[in-house]
Design an enzyme around this catalytic site. Sequence first.
Site, mmCIF file in Angstrom:
data_model
loop_
_atom_site.group_PDB
_atom_site.id
_atom_site.type_symbol
_atom_site.label_atom_id
_atom_site.label_comp_id
_atom_site.label_asym_id
_atom_site.label_seq_id
_atom_site.Cartn_x
_atom_site.Cartn_y
_atom_site.Cartn_z
ATOM 1 N N ARG A 1 60.740 -5.116 6.029
ATOM 2 C CA ARG A 1 60.254 -4.774 7.366
ATOM 3 C C ARG A 1 61.399 -4.950 8.348
ATOM 4 O O ARG A 1 61.809 -6.071 8.673
ATOM 5 C CB ARG A 1 59.051 -5.648 7.747
ATOM 6 C CG ARG A 1 57.837 -5.422 6.873
ATOM 7 C CD ARG A 1 57.363 -3.992 6.943
ATOM 8 N NE ARG A 1 56.114 -3.790 6.210
ATOM 9 C CZ ARG A 1 55.502 -2.636 6.117
ATOM 10 N NH1 ARG A 1 56.024 -1.553 6.677
ATOM 11 N NH2 ARG A 1 54.381 -2.529 5.447
ATOM 12 N N ALA B 1 48.417 -1.892 1.960
ATOM 13 C CA ALA B 1 47.888 -1.517 3.274
ATOM 14 C C ALA B 1 48.348 -0.125 3.651
ATOM 15 O O ALA B 1 49.267 0.421 3.050
ATOM 16 C CB ALA B 1 48.359 -2.511 4.324
ATOM 17 N N GLU C 1 44.941 3.658 -0.510
ATOM 18 C CA GLU C 1 46.145 2.830 -0.372
ATOM 19 C C GLU C 1 46.340 1.899 -1.567
ATOM 20 O O GLU C 1 47.473 1.685 -2.001
ATOM 21 C CB GLU C 1 46.099 2.038 0.930
ATOM 22 C CG GLU C 1 46.240 2.882 2.170
ATOM 23 C CD GLU C 1 47.604 3.572 2.309
ATOM 24 O OE1 GLU C 1 48.590 3.152 1.647
ATOM 25 O OE2 GLU C 1 47.683 4.530 3.089
ATOM 26 N N GLU D 1 49.841 2.350 -3.444
ATOM 27 C CA GLU D 1 50.830 1.283 -3.343
ATOM 28 C C GLU D 1 50.882 0.367 -4.560
ATOM 29 O O GLU D 1 51.940 -0.157 -4.880
ATOM 30 C CB GLU D 1 50.596 0.460 -2.078
ATOM 31 C CG GLU D 1 50.864 1.261 -0.828
ATOM 32 C CD GLU D 1 51.042 0.411 0.400
ATOM 33 O OE1 GLU D 1 50.550 -0.741 0.421
ATOM 34 O OE2 GLU D 1 51.680 0.902 1.347
ATOM 35 N N GLU E 1 59.188 1.914 0.889
ATOM 36 C CA GLU E 1 58.270 1.844 -0.257
ATOM 37 C C GLU E 1 58.994 2.043 -1.582
ATOM 38 O O GLU E 1 58.536 1.570 -2.618
ATOM 39 C CB GLU E 1 57.154 2.873 -0.098
ATOM 40 C CG GLU E 1 56.181 2.506 1.007
ATOM 41 C CD GLU E 1 55.121 3.556 1.241
ATOM 42 O OE1 GLU E 1 55.354 4.738 0.895
ATOM 43 O OE2 GLU E 1 54.075 3.203 1.786
#
Length: 194
Positions: free
Chosen positions: A73, A85, A102, A106, A153
């Site tokens: 992040r 998320a 999601e 993910e 990602e």
Amino acid sequence: MSAPMVGDEPGSWPVAESTDLHRDHWVLALRADRITAPSGGDPFRRLVVELPGAVMILAVDAEDRVVVLRQYRHPVGARLVELPAGLLDVAGEDPEDAARRELREEAGLAAEHWEHLLTVYPSPGISSETHAIYLATGLSEVGRGDFVVEHEEAEMSVERVPFDDLVDAVLDGRVRDAPLAVGLLAYQVRRARE
């Protein structure tokens, strides 16, 4: 006599002026509103970040392990431990359906059982964004389908952490992602009350 029920009170203050500071094709916009208090007085400025909301999934397997992601992040300059998320960026999509999507995209997982844990405003002083947090159990591997990972990602990893170890990590500050902490602790309280 019993105390009144605690709860938020809906209602908005008058907006004298609203100016877009940033708006483009992506989901985030920033505007400056000039609002007036109901009691009167001069209008004053408040910045508002527009976001569509998001869903987070507290996925707990049969061995009482929580599925977490490690994802970079940039604003905080760290690779955080987070829940799967995503943004509610598909028009008209039900939040639980978004959570299912999601979790698959993910973590490559599906869940047999879904339960809404809670919905919160993560930063109501600057945004009306909501975070809907779901509990997912009865997990099975399904793969990511045609989802293409890119940017942060592409560097994301998926792990399973024992529930109690993750609670300890939140409480001693090693894990600081707010949605993970809120969802995990809400579920811990719910389990304690059963």
